[in-house]
Scaffold this active site. Structure first.
Site, PDB file in Angstrom:
ATOM      1  N   ALA A 175      -7.850  -0.115   6.853  1.00 53.62           N
ATOM      2  CA  ALA A 175      -7.948  -1.549   7.150  1.00 53.62           C
ATOM      3  C   ALA A 175      -9.067  -1.880   8.134  1.00 53.62           C
ATOM      4  O   ALA A 175      -9.096  -2.979   8.694  1.00 53.62           O
ATOM      5  CB  ALA A 175      -6.618  -2.062   7.699  1.00 53.62           C
ATOM      6  N   ALA A 176     -10.001  -0.962   8.326  1.00 54.72           N
ATOM      7  CA  ALA A 176     -11.049  -1.188   9.328  1.00 54.72           C
ATOM      8  C   ALA A 176     -11.885  -2.437   9.024  1.00 54.72           C
ATOM      9  O   ALA A 176     -12.095  -3.292   9.885  1.00 54.72           O
ATOM     10  CB  ALA A 176     -11.949   0.035   9.421  1.00 54.72           C
ATOM     11  N   GLY A 177     -12.375  -2.536   7.783  1.00 50.07           N
ATOM     12  CA  GLY A 177     -13.199  -3.681   7.428  1.00 50.07           C
ATOM     13  C   GLY A 177     -12.440  -4.990   7.491  1.00 50.07           C
ATOM     14  O   GLY A 177     -12.990  -6.025   7.904  1.00 50.07           O
ATOM     15  N   ASP A 178     -11.167  -4.979   7.100  1.00 55.19           N
ATOM     16  CA  ASP A 178     -10.363  -6.191   7.142  1.00 55.19           C
ATOM     17  C   ASP A 178     -10.059  -6.608   8.577  1.00 55.19           C
ATOM     18  O   ASP A 178     -10.055  -7.805   8.902  1.00 55.19           O
ATOM     19  CB  ASP A 178      -9.052  -5.977   6.382  1.00 55.19           C
ATOM     20  CG  ASP A 178      -9.276  -5.764   4.900  1.00 55.19           C
ATOM     21  OD1 ASP A 178     -10.288  -6.262   4.379  1.00 55.19           O
ATOM     22  OD2 ASP A 178      -8.444  -5.090   4.261  1.00 55.19           O
TER      23      ASP A 178
ATOM     24  N   SER B 222      -1.817  -1.010  11.370  1.00 58.98           N
ATOM     25  CA  SER B 222      -2.832  -0.439  12.254  1.00 58.98           C
ATOM     26  C   SER B 222      -3.616  -1.489  13.037  1.00 58.98           C
ATOM     27  O   SER B 222      -4.354  -1.152  13.960  1.00 58.98           O
ATOM     28  CB  SER B 222      -3.827   0.390  11.425  1.00 58.98           C
ATOM     29  OG  SER B 222      -4.681  -0.449  10.660  1.00 58.98           O
TER      30      SER B 222
ATOM     31  N   ASP C 225       0.833  -1.200   0.000  1.00 58.89           N
ATOM     32  CA  ASP C 225       0.000   0.000   0.000  1.00 58.89           C
ATOM     33  C   ASP C 225       0.869   1.253   0.000  1.00 58.89           C
ATOM     34  O   ASP C 225       1.781   1.377   0.826  1.00 58.89           O
ATOM     35  CB  ASP C 225      -0.899   0.036   1.241  1.00 58.89           C
ATOM     36  CG  ASP C 225      -1.992  -1.012   1.206  1.00 58.89           C
ATOM     37  OD1 ASP C 225      -2.200  -1.616   0.130  1.00 58.89           O
ATOM     38  OD2 ASP C 225      -2.636  -1.230   2.253  1.00 58.89           O
TER      39      ASP C 225
END
Length: 336
Positions: free
Chosen positions: A255-258, A298, A14
């Site tokens: 990366a919240a959903g992951d 994160s 990323d």
């Protein structure tokens, strides 16, 4: 035997750019900072499940380049088994350019690279050790036909199949009867529901409830729909439970959903039968992730989470008209 989470999915490097606001068409904006870090939906979810305490095997492909070595090292350092992460000849590691504006919202452009080279044979080799009780976690940043094959191959071994239908699917190729649990956000929920003829009214709380139930009936699986600050919805029998989101100030939502999906997979792998409780833990993990920059970097470890039992679920009627209190639970069972 210990239960294992097998992740079949994408691995990216990323390139994170911090911008004051997203550019309009033809406009140039200056980024205040740039960060290159390991990511990809598959890799992020594998790391999240490992940091949540699960034994994790990653199945994917990287290029023979510096970015590939960066991603492999990040996976290994988080305890992910990378024996089945191949190196694709004559292909670069998948790359994502992530623009993050003030407030934490992001826009992402992905070049698949080696991810597009993942094959059915790669999947079969990596999943050969899957057994009843194991969990196979899939996303849609690798070829759809490979994802569908992975689901079928996993079912033949008695594993539980979880599909995070992200990015939103363009056709029904991945929406097979091999899915035990479907995880989507609100936009992906609309796309999936439209494809399977379950309506597309996911713009309100009642609409989300109705769409979750309708989609669950059509696909014969459990459906989890996340809606950002409004929390998540999951079908519990013929009703829908709502699990509130944890309130934080977001810095980067990349990366919240992951993180959410990986933590949920880990909970299921260790035998959690109360799905709303598992979603509360996933929500707490995602809340920590959005307060930090980067993708894999994160994702929190389990010991960093607070007491998630305070995030109680409420269960509303199947029609979505109103919300009543309740502690309805459901056990995710593997279809034959």
């Amino acid at each position: 035997m210990p239960t294992t989470v097998f992740v079949v999915g994408s691995l990216n490097a990323d390139q994170l750019l911090e911008v004051p606001a997203f550019p309009a068409a033809g406009e140039t904006v200056l980024a205040s900072d740039v960060l290159i870090t390991a990511g990809g939906k598959g890799g992020n979810q594998a790391v999240a499940a490992a940091r949540a305490g699960a034994a994790v095997v990653m199945i994917g492909a990287l290029g023979d380049d510096a970015h590939g070595r960066l991603v492999r090292r990040a996976l290994t350092e988080s305890g992910v088994d990378t024996r089945w992460v191949g190196t694709a000849e004559d292909s670069h590691t998948g790359t994502a350019v992530v623009a993050v504006e003030a407030g934490g919202e992001n826009r992402i452009i992905v070049a698949s690279g080696a991810n597009a080279r993942l094959t059915r044979e790669d999947v079969e080799s990596g999943l050969a050790g899957a057994a009843p009780g194991d969990l196979v976690l899939l996303q849609l940043e690798t070829p759809v036909e490979v994802v569908a094959h992975a689901a079928r191959f996993a079912k033949e071994r008695g594993a539980t199949v979880v599909l995070n239908a992200a990015p939103a699917p363009a056709d029904t190729g991945c929406l097979t009867t091999d899915i035990d649990l479907l995880v989507v956000n609100q936009g992906e929920m609309r796309a999936v529901a439209k494809l399977v003829g379950a309506g597309a009214g996911a713009d309100s709380r009642d609409g989300v409830r109705e769409t979750v139930l309708a989609t669950a009936r059509v696909l014969d699986c459990v459906v989890v729909c996340t809606t950002g600050a409004d929390g998540a919805y999951v079908n519990v029998g013929d009703r829908v439970a709502h699990v509130p989101a944890v309130r934080v100030t977001a810095v980067d939502t990349t990366a919240a959903g992951d993180t959410y999906t990986g933590y949920l997979a880990a909970a299921l792998a260790r035998g959690e039968t109360d799905l709303p409780a598992a979603l509360a833990t996933a929500s707490a993990a995602a809340a920590v992730a959005v307060t930090r920059r980067g993708a894999m970097a994160s994702i929190p470890y389990a010991h960093e989470l607070g007491d998630t039992s305070t995030y109680a679920a409420t269960t509303g009627p199947g029609t979505g008209t109103g919300t009543g209190t309740g502690t309805g639970t459901t056990q995710l069972t593997t279809k034959g």
